[in-house]
Motif scaffolding. Structure first.
Motif, short mmCIF file in Angstrom:
data_model
loop_
_atom_site.label_atom_id
_atom_site.label_comp_id
_atom_site.label_asym_id
_atom_site.label_seq_id
_atom_site.Cartn_x
_atom_site.Cartn_y
_atom_site.Cartn_z
N UNK A 1 0.84 -1.20 0.00
CA UNK A 1 0.00 0.00 0.00
C UNK A 1 0.87 1.25 0.00
N UNK A 2 1.93 1.24 0.79
CA UNK A 2 2.83 2.40 0.84
C UNK A 2 3.48 2.63 -0.52
N UNK A 3 3.95 1.56 -1.16
CA UNK A 3 4.57 1.71 -2.48
C UNK A 3 3.56 2.24 -3.49
N UNK A 4 2.33 1.71 -3.44
CA UNK A 4 1.30 2.16 -4.38
C UNK A 4 0.94 3.62 -4.15
N UNK A 5 0.86 4.04 -2.88
CA UNK A 5 0.51 5.43 -2.60
C UNK A 5 1.61 6.39 -3.06
N UNK A 6 2.87 5.98 -2.93
CA UNK A 6 3.98 6.84 -3.38
C UNK A 6 3.90 7.06 -4.88
N UNK A 7 3.70 5.99 -5.63
CA UNK A 7 3.65 6.12 -7.09
C UNK A 7 2.32 6.70 -7.55
N UNK B 1 -1.08 9.91 -10.75
CA UNK B 1 -2.47 9.71 -10.27
C UNK B 1 -3.42 9.26 -11.35
N UNK B 2 -3.14 9.60 -12.59
CA UNK B 2 -4.06 9.23 -13.67
C UNK B 2 -4.17 7.72 -13.83
N UNK B 3 -3.10 7.00 -13.54
CA UNK B 3 -3.08 5.57 -13.77
C UNK B 3 -3.26 4.75 -12.49
N UNK B 4 -2.86 5.27 -11.35
CA UNK B 4 -2.80 4.45 -10.14
C UNK B 4 -3.78 4.86 -9.05
N UNK B 5 -4.50 5.98 -9.22
CA UNK B 5 -5.37 6.43 -8.13
C UNK B 5 -6.52 5.45 -7.91
N UNK B 6 -7.03 4.84 -8.98
CA UNK B 6 -8.12 3.87 -8.81
C UNK B 6 -7.62 2.60 -8.13
N UNK B 7 -6.40 2.19 -8.47
CA UNK B 7 -5.84 1.02 -7.80
C UNK B 7 -5.65 1.29 -6.32
N UNK B 8 -5.24 2.52 -5.98
CA UNK B 8 -5.07 2.87 -4.57
C UNK B 8 -6.42 2.90 -3.85
N UNK B 9 -7.46 3.40 -4.52
CA UNK B 9 -8.79 3.43 -3.89
C UNK B 9 -9.34 2.03 -3.64
N UNK B 10 -9.00 1.08 -4.51
CA UNK B 10 -9.44 -0.31 -4.36
C UNK B 10 -8.25 -1.20 -4.04
#
Length: 377
Positions: free
Chosen positions: A36-42, A47-56
């Motif tokens: 989760x920490x790695x995903x939030x950093x990237x 944000x255009x590509x990874x914000x949805x992955x972070x939300x779910x």
């Protein structure tokens, strides 16, 4: 990892110690926050590509771990962390003289390895939301989202009124269910953790061969990998994923099996990549907290600037540095002008007060900027 000392399991060399099992569970619990920490950093960078992955994130993590755990259960008879620590799962009741996991055992293990943690995490989050979180636990129910007022039905005879009454009854049922959940979920959570602790204690004192209630429900036990298990893994060769199929000469089947080997090799690579990543992460953590990092990042102190050159029309600086340039006598009560030249304090104060300039460089100066000098005691 498979040759760790057996501290509490007595003469049974195949039975893992409680410390090994706790280490496996702790490692499993640390994987999700680390990812989760790695995903939030990237996600902050892209944000255009990874914000949805972070939300779910929890659902995505569960899907990834479902594939990883299924691969290790099918090929090595244990979960990812269990295989990392050199253990496997075996059936208590053998089938045809074998204690290997069946297809049902694999999917049952996946339910408790992936499904149960996801459901419990969502229930914990929902309880914090309806109960008000830490603020409600400290300050009472003022921060709770519960509606304290009762829903009073409004008598009406129209169809719209009947629909509104049905909606009010549904809202009342939802409110009652929410209150019941808020009241009884802490007790269920307590039973959940007490059951795990009870099995730990019983396992530690050899009262049971099951290290958790979920393994007891599945009829599985954790055992150490033996030398025969390692020889069988070496003889079998690299594992493949469930995508593999018997070759039939077609290009599509050839590509499918190549992808299966690639996926299986990538999942097997986690056994090496994980400890290396942990070591590298710890090294970076030590590096950024050490004095070496601060010394490397610290900029060197620049040398002091050269004093202003004497002006041709200014007072000449005597060769003897103990002589005051103004009175041409040995300095008493020395003081430094803003330009860096040293004079007698009464001489330089009077000169700057009268002219507003340094007598040597003729630069502007203020009496308040004069600094008295004191010899070391």
């Amino acid at each position: 990892m498979e040759f760790m000392s057996d501290m509490l399991s007595g003469a049974d060399a195949g039975k893992p110690s409680l410390f090994e099992l706790v280490a496996q569970n702790k490692m499993t619990e640390l994987l999700e926050p680390a990812l989760r920490h790695i995903t939030s950093v990237y996600a902050h960078r892209y944000p255009r590509y990874l914000i949805r992955i972070l939300n779910w994130h929890e659902e995505v993590y569960a899907a990834v771990m479902l594939a990883v755990e299924r691969h290790y259960l099918r090929n090595y008879g244990g979960s990812f962390t269990e295989h990392f620590y050199g253990t496997k799962r075996v059936r208590v009741r053998q089938i045809a003289g074998s204690n290997a996991l069946t297809r049902g055992d694999v999917w049952g293990s996946l339910v408790f390895l992936v499904g149960l943690p996801l459901v419990k995490s969502r229930l914990d989050q929902y309880y914090d939301r309806v109960s008000g979180g830490d603020a409600a636990r400290l300050l009472g129910d003022a921060f709770s989202q519960q509606q304290q007022q009762q829903i009073e039905p409004e008598p009406t005879a129209s169809a719209a009124g009947a629909l509104a009454a049905a909606r009010r009854r549904l809202a009342a049922v939802r409110l009652a269910a929410k209150r019941a959940f808020q009241k009884y979920y802490p007790h269920a959570n307590c039973v959940y953790h007490l059951a795990a602790a009870f099995y730990y204690v019983a396992y530690m004192f050899d009262r049971t061969g099951y290290s958790s209630p979920w393994l007891h429900l599945l009829g599985l036990q954790i055992r150490r990998l033996s030398a025969a298990d390692y020889r069988a893994m070496d003889a079998r060769g690299p594992a493949t994923s469930g995508l593999a199929a018997p070759p039939n000469g077609s290009i599509l089947r050839l590509v499918r099996n190549a992808v299966a080997r690639l996926v299986g090799g990538g999942l097997d690579l986690l056994k090496v990549a994980l400890p290396l990543s942990i070591f590298f992460y710890r090294f970076l953590e030590w590096w950024y907290r050490s004095d070496f990092h601060r010394r490397v990042q610290q900029t060197p102190v620049p040398p002091p600037p050269m004093p202003p050159r004497p002006h041709p029309d200014g007072v000449a600086v005597p060769f003897d540095q103990t002589i005051c340039p103004l009175c041409e006598k040995k300095r008493t009560n020395p003081a430094m002008a803003p330009s860096g030249y040293v004079f007698c304090y009464p001489c330089i104060h009077k000169h700057i007060d009268d002219t507003g300039t340094c007598p040597v460089t003729l630069t502007k100066a203020d009496p308040a900027a004069i600094r008295k000098l004191y010899a070391d005691a």
